[in-house]
Design a protein around this motif. Structure first.
Motif, mmCIF file in Angstrom:
data_model
loop_
_atom_site.group_PDB
_atom_site.id
_atom_site.type_symbol
_atom_site.label_atom_id
_atom_site.label_comp_id
_atom_site.label_asym_id
_atom_site.label_seq_id
_atom_site.Cartn_x
_atom_site.Cartn_y
_atom_site.Cartn_z
ATOM 1 N N GLU A 268 0.827 -1.210 0.000
ATOM 2 C CA GLU A 268 0.000 0.000 0.000
ATOM 3 C C GLU A 268 0.861 1.259 0.000
ATOM 4 O OE1 GLU A 268 -2.853 0.018 3.152
ATOM 5 O OE2 GLU A 268 -3.786 -1.847 2.476
ATOM 6 N N ARG A 269 1.933 1.245 0.798
ATOM 7 C CA ARG A 269 2.823 2.410 0.851
ATOM 8 C C ARG A 269 3.471 2.633 -0.509
ATOM 9 N NH1 ARG A 269 7.693 1.892 4.773
ATOM 10 N NH2 ARG A 269 8.304 0.475 3.126
ATOM 11 N N HIS A 270 3.873 1.558 -1.153
ATOM 12 C CA HIS A 270 4.477 1.681 -2.476
ATOM 13 C C HIS A 270 3.469 2.257 -3.474
ATOM 14 C CE1 HIS A 270 7.141 0.868 -5.798
ATOM 15 N NE2 HIS A 270 6.178 0.223 -6.416
ATOM 16 N N ALA A 271 2.227 1.794 -3.396
ATOM 17 C CA ALA A 271 1.192 2.291 -4.305
ATOM 18 C C ALA A 271 0.908 3.771 -4.050
ATOM 19 C CB ALA A 271 -0.084 1.476 -4.146
ATOM 20 N N GLN A 272 0.960 4.194 -2.788
ATOM 21 C CA GLN A 272 0.676 5.590 -2.458
ATOM 22 C C GLN A 272 1.832 6.512 -2.852
ATOM 23 O OE1 GLN A 272 -2.152 6.969 -1.168
ATOM 24 N NE2 GLN A 272 -3.110 4.972 -1.356
ATOM 25 N N ALA A 273 3.028 5.974 -2.982
ATOM 26 C CA ALA A 273 4.198 6.804 -3.252
ATOM 27 C C ALA A 273 4.527 6.929 -4.731
ATOM 28 C CB ALA A 273 5.403 6.247 -2.498
ATOM 29 N N THR A 274 3.693 6.424 -5.618
ATOM 30 C CA THR A 274 3.986 6.550 -7.039
ATOM 31 C C THR A 274 3.844 8.010 -7.452
ATOM 32 O OG1 THR A 274 1.698 6.124 -7.674
ATOM 33 C CG2 THR A 274 3.177 4.213 -7.542
ATOM 34 N N ASN A 275 4.557 8.383 -8.501
ATOM 35 C CA ASN A 275 4.527 9.781 -8.964
ATOM 36 C C ASN A 275 3.119 10.215 -9.336
ATOM 37 O OD1 ASN A 275 7.246 10.096 -8.605
ATOM 38 N ND2 ASN A 275 7.767 9.532 -10.707
ATOM 39 N N LEU A 276 2.374 9.326 -9.978
ATOM 40 C CA LEU A 276 1.016 9.663 -10.380
ATOM 41 C C LEU A 276 0.149 9.960 -9.160
ATOM 42 C CD1 LEU A 276 -0.938 9.954 -12.737
ATOM 43 C CD2 LEU A 276 -1.450 7.527 -12.516
#
Length: 87
Positions: free
Chosen positions: A53-61
């Motif tokens: 989830e953290r990785h998904a929230q930290a994407t540039n988009l």
């Protein structure tokens, strides 16, 4: 001889009680170990889910989307830079 028999009977009873107590304690500890192991596996799965989830929230988009929606930010243009005017 009767005293020796009485002492031996008491020793056998004490030994039996100790054996029963140790068996009960071993079962209790084994069950607790299994419970703790299951809890550890659950926590490890939660940690992996939270990492994803953290990785998904930290994407540039996602960062750009949050900046626009929550902070009201927008991309900078040359016109804004040249005039020095804030919109």
């Amino acid at each position: 001889m009767a005293k020796l028999n009485l002492v031996l009977i008491l020793a056998v009873l004490a030994s039996g009680l100790a054996l029963v107590h140790n068996a009960y304690e071993a079962r209790r500890l084994f069950a607790e170990r299994d419970r703790i192991k299951a809890e550890g596996e659950r926590l490890a799965a939660d940690a992996e889910r939270l990492k994803a989830e953290r990785h998904a929230q930290a994407t540039n988009l996602r960062v750009e989307q949050v900046a626009r929606e929550r902070l009201g930010m927008r991309p900078i243009t040359p016109a804004v830079v040249a005039s020095g005017v804030r919109p």
